[in-house]
Motif scaffolding. Structure first.
Motif, PDB file in Angstrom:
ATOM      1  N   CYS A 247      -5.179   1.852 -52.040  1.00  0.00           N
ATOM      2  CA  CYS A 247      -5.421   1.483 -50.836  1.00  0.00           C
ATOM      3  C   CYS A 247      -4.392   1.172 -49.652  1.00  0.00           C
ATOM      4  CB  CYS A 247      -6.511   0.265 -50.660  1.00  0.00           C
ATOM      5  SG  CYS A 247      -5.735  -1.152 -51.253  1.00  0.00           S
ATOM      6  N   LEU A 248      -3.240   1.060 -50.449  1.00  0.00           N
ATOM      7  CA  LEU A 248      -1.984   1.016 -49.268  1.00  0.00           C
ATOM      8  C   LEU A 248      -1.678   2.050 -48.475  1.00  0.00           C
ATOM      9  CD1 LEU A 248       0.553  -1.032 -48.607  1.00  0.00           C
ATOM     10  CD2 LEU A 248       1.686   0.289 -50.075  1.00  0.00           C
ATOM     11  N   HIS A 249      -1.804   3.475 -48.968  1.00  0.00           N
ATOM     12  CA  HIS A 249      -1.774   4.313 -48.191  1.00  0.00           C
ATOM     13  C   HIS A 249      -2.900   4.652 -47.049  1.00  0.00           C
ATOM     14  CE1 HIS A 249      -4.344   6.218 -51.091  1.00  0.00           C
ATOM     15  NE2 HIS A 249      -4.782   6.983 -50.156  1.00  0.00           N
ATOM     16  N   ASP A 250      -4.014   3.856 -47.297  1.00  0.00           N
ATOM     17  CA  ASP A 250      -5.160   3.998 -46.201  1.00  0.00           C
ATOM     18  C   ASP A 250      -4.994   2.894 -45.059  1.00  0.00           C
ATOM     19  OD1 ASP A 250      -6.912   5.780 -47.414  1.00  0.00           O
ATOM     20  OD2 ASP A 250      -7.383   4.385 -49.070  1.00  0.00           O
ATOM     21  N   MET A 251      -4.049   2.029 -45.219  1.00  0.00           N
ATOM     22  CA  MET A 251      -3.997   0.971 -44.235  1.00  0.00           C
ATOM     23  C   MET A 251      -3.068   1.642 -43.036  1.00  0.00           C
ATOM     24  SD  MET A 251      -3.487  -2.176 -46.782  1.00  0.00           S
ATOM     25  CE  MET A 251      -4.847  -2.149 -47.974  1.00  0.00           C
ATOM     26  N   GLY A 252      -3.599   0.806 -41.789  1.00  0.00           N
ATOM     27  CA  GLY A 252      -2.984   1.453 -40.521  1.00  0.00           C
ATOM     28  C   GLY A 252      -1.506   0.904 -40.500  1.00  0.00           C
ATOM     29  N   ASP A 253      -1.276  -0.299 -41.068  1.00  0.00           N
ATOM     30  CA  ASP A 253       0.121  -0.795 -40.929  1.00  0.00           C
ATOM     31  C   ASP A 253       0.372  -1.377 -42.446  1.00  0.00           C
ATOM     32  OD1 ASP A 253       2.378  -2.223 -40.378  1.00  0.00           O
ATOM     33  OD2 ASP A 253       1.465  -3.793 -39.319  1.00  0.00           O
ATOM     34  N   PRO A 254       0.842  -0.504 -43.250  1.00  0.00           N
ATOM     35  CA  PRO A 254       1.166  -0.769 -44.496  1.00  0.00           C
ATOM     36  C   PRO A 254       2.330  -1.733 -44.645  1.00  0.00           C
ATOM     37  CG  PRO A 254       1.727   1.447 -44.017  1.00  0.00           C
ATOM     38  CD  PRO A 254       1.052   1.208 -43.131  1.00  0.00           C
ATOM     39  N   ALA A 255       3.486  -1.527 -43.861  1.00  0.00           N
ATOM     40  CA  ALA A 255       4.465  -2.315 -43.698  1.00  0.00           C
ATOM     41  C   ALA A 255       4.216  -3.915 -43.485  1.00  0.00           C
ATOM     42  CB  ALA A 255       5.595  -1.840 -42.802  1.00  0.00           C
ATOM     43  N   GLY A 256       3.296  -3.936 -42.439  1.00  0.00           N
ATOM     44  CA  GLY A 256       2.767  -5.221 -42.076  1.00  0.00           C
ATOM     45  C   GLY A 256       1.803  -5.922 -43.324  1.00  0.00           C
ATOM     46  N   ALA A 257       1.125  -5.098 -44.135  1.00  0.00           N
ATOM     47  CA  ALA A 257       0.524  -5.567 -45.320  1.00  0.00           C
ATOM     48  C   ALA A 257       1.361  -6.112 -46.151  1.00  0.00           C
ATOM     49  CB  ALA A 257      -0.418  -4.325 -45.826  1.00  0.00           C
ATOM     50  N   ALA A 258       2.590  -5.265 -46.359  1.00  0.00           N
ATOM     51  CA  ALA A 258       3.726  -5.746 -47.157  1.00  0.00           C
ATOM     52  C   ALA A 258       3.950  -6.961 -46.931  1.00  0.00           C
ATOM     53  CB  ALA A 258       4.686  -4.592 -47.528  1.00  0.00           C
ATOM     54  N   CYS A 301      -8.274   9.406 -46.209  1.00  0.00           N
ATOM     55  CA  CYS A 301      -7.238   8.495 -45.841  1.00  0.00           C
ATOM     56  C   CYS A 301      -6.613   8.238 -44.469  1.00  0.00           C
ATOM     57  CB  CYS A 301      -6.311   8.827 -46.983  1.00  0.00           C
ATOM     58  SG  CYS A 301      -7.130   8.840 -48.622  1.00  0.00           S
ATOM     59  N   VAL A 302      -6.210   9.820 -44.118  1.00  0.00           N
ATOM     60  CA  VAL A 302      -5.400   9.705 -42.858  1.00  0.00           C
ATOM     61  C   VAL A 302      -6.271   9.196 -41.674  1.00  0.00           C
ATOM     62  CG1 VAL A 302      -4.583  11.352 -41.033  1.00  0.00           C
ATOM     63  CG2 VAL A 302      -3.713  11.371 -43.425  1.00  0.00           C
ATOM     64  N   ALA A 303      -7.707   9.635 -41.747  1.00  0.00           N
ATOM     65  CA  ALA A 303      -8.579   9.178 -40.842  1.00  0.00           C
ATOM     66  C   ALA A 303      -8.740   7.664 -40.646  1.00  0.00           C
ATOM     67  CB  ALA A 303      -9.989   9.985 -40.829  1.00  0.00           C
ATOM     68  N   THR A 304      -8.876   7.116 -41.880  1.00  0.00           N
ATOM     69  CA  THR A 304      -8.955   5.490 -41.976  1.00  0.00           C
ATOM     70  C   THR A 304      -7.781   4.935 -41.471  1.00  0.00           C
ATOM     71  OG1 THR A 304     -10.123   5.673 -44.220  1.00  0.00           O
ATOM     72  CG2 THR A 304      -9.243   3.837 -43.627  1.00  0.00           C
ATOM     73  N   SER A 305      -6.563   5.355 -41.731  1.00  0.00           N
ATOM     74  CA  SER A 305      -5.242   4.739 -41.197  1.00  0.00           C
ATOM     75  C   SER A 305      -5.325   4.828 -39.855  1.00  0.00           C
ATOM     76  CB  SER A 305      -4.066   5.306 -42.117  1.00  0.00           C
ATOM     77  OG  SER A 305      -2.736   4.863 -41.559  1.00  0.00           O
ATOM     78  N   LEU A 306      -5.533   6.316 -39.347  1.00  0.00           N
ATOM     79  CA  LEU A 306      -5.335   6.246 -38.069  1.00  0.00           C
ATOM     80  C   LEU A 306      -6.293   5.598 -36.953  1.00  0.00           C
ATOM     81  CD1 LEU A 306      -4.552  10.020 -37.558  1.00  0.00           C
ATOM     82  CD2 LEU A 306      -3.110   8.355 -37.333  1.00  0.00           C
ATOM     83  N   SER A 307      -7.396   5.088 -37.706  1.00  0.00           N
ATOM     84  CA  SER A 307      -8.232   4.243 -37.125  1.00  0.00           C
ATOM     85  C   SER A 307      -7.780   2.657 -36.770  1.00  0.00           C
ATOM     86  CB  SER A 307      -9.724   4.186 -37.812  1.00  0.00           C
ATOM     87  OG  SER A 307      -9.621   3.639 -38.732  1.00  0.00           O
ATOM     88  N   GLN A 308      -6.761   2.314 -37.457  1.00  0.00           N
ATOM     89  CA  GLN A 308      -6.131   0.909 -37.456  1.00  0.00           C
ATOM     90  C   GLN A 308      -5.058   1.007 -36.416  1.00  0.00           C
ATOM     91  OE1 GLN A 308      -6.182  -0.698 -41.529  1.00  0.00           O
ATOM     92  NE2 GLN A 308      -7.612   0.971 -42.153  1.00  0.00           N
ATOM     93  N   GLU A 309      -4.480  -0.526 -36.364  1.00  0.00           N
ATOM     94  CA  GLU A 309      -3.302  -0.756 -35.812  1.00  0.00           C
ATOM     95  C   GLU A 309      -2.165  -0.055 -36.328  1.00  0.00           C
ATOM     96  OE1 GLU A 309      -5.048  -2.825 -37.606  1.00  0.00           O
ATOM     97  OE2 GLU A 309      -3.349  -3.772 -38.941  1.00  0.00           O
ATOM     98  N   VAL A 310      -1.275   0.384 -35.760  1.00  0.00           N
ATOM     99  CA  VAL A 310      -0.062   1.049 -36.107  1.00  0.00           C
ATOM    100  C   VAL A 310      -0.331   2.572 -36.339  1.00  0.00           C
ATOM    101  CG1 VAL A 310       2.071   1.262 -37.390  1.00  0.00           C
ATOM    102  CG2 VAL A 310       1.244  -1.096 -36.827  1.00  0.00           C
ATOM    103  N   GLY A 311      -1.584   2.761 -37.272  1.00  0.00           N
ATOM    104  CA  GLY A 311      -1.676   4.066 -37.668  1.00  0.00           C
ATOM    105  C   GLY A 311      -0.576   4.665 -38.449  1.00  0.00           C
ATOM    106  N   ALA A 312      -0.115   4.180 -39.366  1.00  0.00           N
ATOM    107  CA  ALA A 312       0.989   4.832 -40.078  1.00  0.00           C
ATOM    108  C   ALA A 312       0.635   6.084 -40.810  1.00  0.00           C
ATOM    109  CB  ALA A 312       1.655   3.914 -41.030  1.00  0.00           C
TER     110      ALA A 312
END
Ligand SMILES: C[S@@+](CC[C@H](N)C(=O)[O-])C[C@H]1O[C@@H](n2cnc3c(N)ncnc32)[C@H](O)[C@@H]1O
Length: 351
Positions: A247-258, A301-312
């Motif tokens: 799930c880390l790669h699905d997140m918009g802000d994986p560094a923020g999650a870290a 995965c890309v679509a999920t991340s782009l829908s969140q803040e940062v969109g990494a």
């Protein structure tokens, strides 16, 4: 200039690809109607025998069996007119708790078709498509697809590969399973380590509902809790172990999650990150596994991340080097690859 030999070779590949795509609906029918399991229990059967045993219409079944035999999913003996599910194929289609059940992957393919329609307009706009708005059965398909890998590896291989974690879990540790989805990973760990407490977090309310039901079904409610929360906002701290499964790669802000994981861990805690296996360069991933992951990544995965803040939008084939960057950006001092399978890499990050 078209090279005829190359053209024929490519058309051969297309036939094989189309055969695989055509199998999606048929494999899912066979699974839903229990046809594979019935064949596995009964051995060689005629159309009539299987129709009676599985309580299905003979005409449909004959066509289904013919397709399955043409696909090398079943064998057919013209002398007896019997169809057989060979033992190797049974491991893929009928036996759940072994290393290679793959029916869940066919469910994922069906969900990807539905996702394609939702994601196509976003190619023009660059917008994301939230996880909660993706294919109706994506969540159950993903859970079914990943569960065998967790069942076969998590407790026996991945947790023991982490430094000192199993000892803590046996004594009694506090664990977060972030982005837990339907909670299969949480339930497996909770069963194996009854002295430890497990909290599953996910921002998708319906997945949390399923996770609660799975914990009840598997009798682990005493040491599990599930809560709707984001990876950057889950409330508790002082964790011995935080786990992120695919799930880390699905997140918009994986560094923020870290960074959030870092502050939620005990000073000697561990962060286990399970991610799809991938090399660091595109050319490392031009293989059958990369092919499937890039497809899932494009429409999921890309679509999920782009829908969140940062969109990494790291993508499902981010590779270890890119993952290390976001993990260390979150304040972790060390990252190592603790274990791997053909499908997954397991990273251990320590403060
Ligand atoms: C591919 S699924 C994996 C689910 C589960 N861990 C598994 O392995 O079966 C990714 C999960 O990450 C969750 N997710 C994505 N972004 C998130 C975020 N920012 N915070 C919390 N959960 C998130 C999704 O709801 C989804 O359940």
């Amino acid at each position: 200039m078209v090279d005829d030999a190359k053209l024929h070779q490519f058309i051969g590949q297309m036939l094989s690809d189309l055969g695989g795509a055509a199998s999606i609906a048929l494999v899912r029918i066979g699974d839903a109607l229990g046809l594979y399991k019935t064949m596995h229990e009964r051995g060689p059967v005629t159309v009539a025998e299987l129709a009676a045993a599985a309580a299905v219409n003979q005409r449909y079944l004959r066509e289904w069996l013919s397709h399955q035999a043409a696909s090398n999913y079943l064998s057919y003996d013209p002398a007896t007119q019997k169809f057989t599910l060979p033992p190797e194929q049974a491991m893929v289609f009928a036996v759940e708790d072994n290393p290679v059940p793959m029916v869940g992957a066919f469910d994922v393919m069906a969900a990807m078709l539905e996702n394609g329609e939702k994601v196509q307009p976003a190619f023009k706009t660059g917008a994301g498509v939230p996880w909660s708005e993706q294919a109706s059965c994506l969540f159950c398909a993903v859970a079914k697809f990943f569960r065998p890998g967790y069942h076969n590896n998590l407790v026996s291989n991945w947790l023991p590969a982490l430094d000192g974690v199993v000892e803590k879990l046996q004594r009694g540790a506090k664990v977060a399973d972030v982005g837990c989805g339907h909670g299969w990973s949480t339930v497996l760990m909770a069963k194996a380590f009854p002295n430890s407490q497990f909290i599953g977090y996910d921002f998708h309310p319906s997945s949390i509902g399923h996770a609660i039901a799975h914990a009840q079904e598997h009798g682990v409610t005493a040491n599990t809790r599930f809560q709707v929360a984001t990876a950057k906002g889950y409330p508790e701290s002082e964790f011995d172990l935080v786990a992120f499964f695919d799930c880390l790669h699905d997140m918009g802000d994986p560094a923020g999650a870290a960074a959030h994981v870092r502050q939620s861990l005990k000073h000697d805690g561990s962060w286990m990150i399970v991610e799809p296996m991938a090399g660091d360069r595109l050319e490392d991933n031009l293989n059958p596994i990369g092919r499937i992951y890039y497809a899932a990544s494009t429409v999921g995965c890309v679509a999920t991340s782009l829908s969140q803040e940062v969109g990494a939008a790291l993508g499902a084939q981010a590779g270890e080097a890119r993952l290390r960057e976001v993990i260390t950006a979150g304040g972790f001092g060390s990252v190592r690859r603790a274990a791997e399978t053909p499908f997954n890499m397991i990273l251990e990050a320590r403060p």
